[in-house]
Motif scaffolding. Structure first.
Motif, PDB file in Angstrom:
ATOM      1  N   VAL A  48     -48.280 -65.905 -57.580  1.00 42.92           N
ATOM      2  CA  VAL A  48     -49.204 -64.789 -57.366  1.00 42.92           C
ATOM      3  C   VAL A  48     -49.150 -63.833 -58.546  1.00 42.92           C
ATOM      4  CG1 VAL A  48     -49.628 -62.801 -55.908  1.00 42.92           C
ATOM      5  CG2 VAL A  48     -49.069 -64.967 -54.871  1.00 42.92           C
ATOM      6  N   GLY A  49     -47.943 -63.610 -59.067  1.00 38.12           N
ATOM      7  CA  GLY A  49     -47.777 -62.658 -60.154  1.00 38.12           C
ATOM      8  C   GLY A  49     -48.515 -63.058 -61.405  1.00 38.12           C
ATOM      9  N   ARG A  50     -48.552 -64.373 -61.675  1.00 41.58           N
ATOM     10  CA  ARG A  50     -49.260 -64.827 -62.869  1.00 41.58           C
ATOM     11  C   ARG A  50     -50.731 -64.499 -62.775  1.00 41.58           C
ATOM     12  NH1 ARG A  50     -47.598 -70.296 -62.164  1.00 41.58           N
ATOM     13  NH2 ARG A  50     -45.483 -69.753 -61.589  1.00 41.58           N
ATOM     14  N   LYS A  51     -51.296 -64.565 -61.572  1.00 39.93           N
ATOM     15  CA  LYS A  51     -52.705 -64.210 -61.438  1.00 39.93           C
ATOM     16  C   LYS A  51     -52.901 -62.703 -61.454  1.00 39.93           C
ATOM     17  CE  LYS A  51     -53.431 -68.519 -59.261  1.00 39.93           C
ATOM     18  NZ  LYS A  51     -53.751 -69.130 -60.521  1.00 39.93           N
ATOM     19  N   ASN A  52     -51.941 -61.951 -60.863  1.00 35.25           N
ATOM     20  CA  ASN A  52     -52.066 -60.494 -60.860  1.00 35.25           C
ATOM     21  C   ASN A  52     -51.884 -59.910 -62.247  1.00 35.25           C
ATOM     22  OD1 ASN A  52     -52.591 -60.116 -58.200  1.00 35.25           O
ATOM     23  ND2 ASN A  52     -50.488 -59.736 -57.601  1.00 35.25           N
ATOM     24  N   LYS A  53     -51.072 -60.583 -63.074  1.00 36.08           N
ATOM     25  CA  LYS A  53     -50.780 -60.041 -64.406  1.00 36.08           C
ATOM     26  C   LYS A  53     -52.060 -59.862 -65.200  1.00 36.08           C
ATOM     27  CE  LYS A  53     -48.520 -62.780 -67.147  1.00 36.08           C
ATOM     28  NZ  LYS A  53     -47.407 -63.554 -67.733  1.00 36.08           N
ATOM     29  N   LYS A  54     -52.974 -60.837 -65.075  1.00 40.79           N
ATOM     30  CA  LYS A  54     -54.213 -60.736 -65.841  1.00 40.79           C
ATOM     31  C   LYS A  54     -55.018 -59.535 -65.379  1.00 40.79           C
ATOM     32  CE  LYS A  54     -54.155 -65.783 -66.069  1.00 40.79           C
ATOM     33  NZ  LYS A  54     -52.736 -65.871 -65.841  1.00 40.79           N
ATOM     34  N   ARG A  55     -55.039 -59.294 -64.037  1.00 37.14           N
ATOM     35  CA  ARG A  55     -55.801 -58.149 -63.540  1.00 37.14           C
ATOM     36  C   ARG A  55     -55.157 -56.843 -63.983  1.00 37.14           C
ATOM     37  NH1 ARG A  55     -55.331 -59.761 -57.319  1.00 37.14           N
ATOM     38  NH2 ARG A  55     -55.515 -61.992 -57.607  1.00 37.14           N
ATOM     39  N   ASP A  56     -53.796 -56.806 -63.896  1.00 35.49           N
ATOM     40  CA  ASP A  56     -53.118 -55.547 -64.183  1.00 35.49           C
ATOM     41  C   ASP A  56     -53.316 -55.126 -65.621  1.00 35.49           C
ATOM     42  OD1 ASP A  56     -50.269 -56.413 -62.089  1.00 35.49           O
ATOM     43  OD2 ASP A  56     -52.185 -55.452 -61.622  1.00 35.49           O
ATOM     44  N   TYR A  57     -53.237 -56.092 -66.546  1.00 36.31           N
ATOM     45  CA  TYR A  57     -53.382 -55.715 -67.949  1.00 36.31           C
ATOM     46  C   TYR A  57     -54.787 -55.225 -68.242  1.00 36.31           C
ATOM     47  CZ  TYR A  57     -48.863 -56.751 -69.841  1.00 36.31           C
ATOM     48  OH  TYR A  57     -47.541 -56.700 -70.151  1.00 36.31           O
ATOM     49  N   ARG A  58     -55.771 -55.878 -67.616  1.00 36.80           N
ATOM     50  CA  ARG A  58     -57.150 -55.418 -67.876  1.00 36.80           C
ATOM     51  C   ARG A  58     -57.336 -53.996 -67.355  1.00 36.80           C
ATOM     52  NH1 ARG A  58     -62.664 -58.301 -68.587  1.00 36.80           N
ATOM     53  NH2 ARG A  58     -64.106 -56.785 -67.687  1.00 36.80           N
ATOM     54  N   LYS A  59     -56.739 -53.707 -66.183  1.00 34.70           N
ATOM     55  CA  LYS A  59     -56.817 -52.335 -65.659  1.00 34.70           C
ATOM     56  C   LYS A  59     -56.221 -51.356 -66.652  1.00 34.70           C
ATOM     57  CE  LYS A  59     -55.374 -52.828 -61.156  1.00 34.70           C
ATOM     58  NZ  LYS A  59     -54.666 -52.269 -59.992  1.00 34.70           N
ATOM     59  N   LEU A  60     -55.066 -51.738 -67.211  1.00 31.16           N
ATOM     60  CA  LEU A  60     -54.383 -50.837 -68.149  1.00 31.16           C
ATOM     61  C   LEU A  60     -55.231 -50.602 -69.381  1.00 31.16           C
ATOM     62  CD1 LEU A  60     -51.829 -49.320 -68.918  1.00 31.16           C
ATOM     63  CD2 LEU A  60     -50.952 -51.395 -69.913  1.00 31.16           C
ATOM     64  N   TRP A  61     -55.820 -51.675 -69.927  1.00 30.95           N
ATOM     65  CA  TRP A  61     -56.654 -51.498 -71.114  1.00 30.95           C
ATOM     66  C   TRP A  61     -57.830 -50.599 -70.840  1.00 30.95           C
ATOM     67  CZ3 TRP A  61     -56.784 -57.466 -71.379  1.00 30.95           C
ATOM     68  CH2 TRP A  61     -55.553 -57.925 -71.863  1.00 30.95           C
ATOM     69  N   ILE A  62     -58.456 -50.790 -69.654  1.00 27.59           N
ATOM     70  CA  ILE A  62     -59.626 -49.976 -69.339  1.00 27.59           C
ATOM     71  C   ILE A  62     -59.238 -48.510 -69.211  1.00 27.59           C
ATOM     72  CG2 ILE A  62     -61.324 -49.494 -67.553  1.00 27.59           C
ATOM     73  CD1 ILE A  62     -61.543 -52.443 -67.075  1.00 27.59           C
ATOM     74  N   THR A  63     -58.089 -48.225 -68.571  1.00 24.74           N
ATOM     75  CA  THR A  63     -57.662 -46.831 -68.453  1.00 24.74           C
ATOM     76  C   THR A  63     -57.408 -46.222 -69.817  1.00 24.74           C
ATOM     77  OG1 THR A  63     -56.560 -47.511 -66.439  1.00 24.74           O
ATOM     78  CG2 THR A  63     -56.080 -45.327 -67.244  1.00 24.74           C
ATOM     79  N   ARG A  64     -56.768 -47.004 -70.702  1.00 25.05           N
ATOM     80  CA  ARG A  64     -56.476 -46.460 -72.023  1.00 25.05           C
ATOM     81  C   ARG A  64     -57.746 -46.227 -72.825  1.00 25.05           C
ATOM     82  NH1 ARG A  64     -51.039 -49.628 -74.079  1.00 25.05           N
ATOM     83  NH2 ARG A  64     -49.635 -48.569 -72.646  1.00 25.05           N
ATOM     84  N   ILE A  65     -58.698 -47.137 -72.730  1.00 24.04           N
ATOM     85  CA  ILE A  65     -59.951 -46.947 -73.472  1.00 24.04           C
ATOM     86  C   ILE A  65     -60.664 -45.715 -72.931  1.00 24.04           C
ATOM     87  CG2 ILE A  65     -62.188 -47.940 -73.993  1.00 24.04           C
ATOM     88  CD1 ILE A  65     -60.916 -50.670 -73.744  1.00 24.04           C
ATOM     89  N   ASN A  66     -60.654 -45.557 -71.611  1.00 16.40           N
ATOM     90  CA  ASN A  66     -61.289 -44.389 -70.990  1.00 16.40           C
ATOM     91  C   ASN A  66     -60.697 -43.102 -71.546  1.00 16.40           C
ATOM     92  OD1 ASN A  66     -63.028 -43.153 -69.250  1.00 16.40           O
ATOM     93  ND2 ASN A  66     -62.248 -44.142 -67.423  1.00 16.40           N
TER      94      ASN A  66
END
Lengths: 114, 143
Positions: A48-66
């Protein structure tokens, strides 16, 4: 029937599981029967973590770009619109990295897309 | 360069000062919560604190729109039967004015150990003075 001894097959099977249980607390890393339960749990979580990792990193990038873009008075959604219209193909990971590491390049991208 | 940037927990503390005079309660609290969490920084990391401390003065003069001054109720239960206690905004402001902003910001912070730590980084004062002059806080001007 001739007598057949199992030999060391069972030991090899148990050692395989115990090797995956290295670092677990208490008897979870030493006793086979408890270790097997914990290893199964761990493998489930890592799947499960391997699939969540992709989502979590994208969330982080979007927050930082924001955060990076709001300094210039626009929002993340407006930035994405501009990038699509100017056909800039950079993905969010690279945009976030540029915003942190190389701010001048990020600024240049912003100006090029207005 | 190709791996996502992971910052180290920085040790330097930043202090900010916000004047809550005549500010709307919820709108002010969202800004406070955003700064506390670190979401305005490019190096935002969800499990690290921003190390920003926010001083809020004039908490007595916080404002609500509409009829909420007399209609917004704060409810708590003491745990015993018949222990439901209700208070309106006006009554609570007369009793403990700091609690209004604290409650509002606390509801906007993440719930967990990190959220509880962030909550200790706001200092609310009902009057115009604060004892943190030595930290020389940066003033944040809203609107």
């Amino acid at each position: 029937m001739t007598r057949v001894k199992r030999g060391n097959i069972a030991r090899k099977r148990r050692k395989k599981i115990l090797k995956l249980a290295k670092g677990f607390r208490g008897t979870h890393s030493s006793l086979f029967r408890t270790a097997k339960q914990q290893v199964l749990k761990a493998m489930r979580y890592s799947y499960v973590g391997r699939k969540n990792k992709k989502r979590d990193y994208r969330k982080l990038w979007i927050t930082r770009i924001n955060a990076a873009v709001r300094i210039y008075g626009i929002t993340y959604s407006q930035l994405m619109r501009r990038l699509k219209q100017s056909q800039v193909g950079l993905n969010r990971k690279m945009l976030a990295q540029l915003a942190v590491v190389d701010n001048d390049a990020f600024q240049a991208i912003l100006e090029a897309t207005i | 360069m190709n791996k996502t940037y992971i910052p180290k927990q920085n040790i330097k503390h930043k202090w900010y000062l916000i004047n809550a005079k005549n500010q709307t309660l919820g709108r002010l609290s969202t800004k406070i919560a955003t700064i506390l969490r670190g979401k305005n920084e490019v190096s935002y990391t969800p499990y690290l604190t921003n190390q920003s401390y926010i001083i809020i003065i004039n908490a007595q003069s916080i404002v609500l729109t509409g009829q909420k001054k007399s209609q917004k109720t704060y409810i708590r239960h003491s745990g015993r039967p018949g222990g439901l206690k209700k208070e309106t905004f006006e009554q609570l402001q007369a009793r403990i004015p700091n609690r209004i902003i604290e409650k509002s910001v606390k509801g906007m912070l993440p719930k967990g150990p990190l959220g509880r730590k962030l909550f200790t980084q706001i200092k609310v004062y009902s009057g115009n003075e604060h004892p943190h002059i030595a930290q020389s806080p940066d003033i944040i001007s809203l609107n």
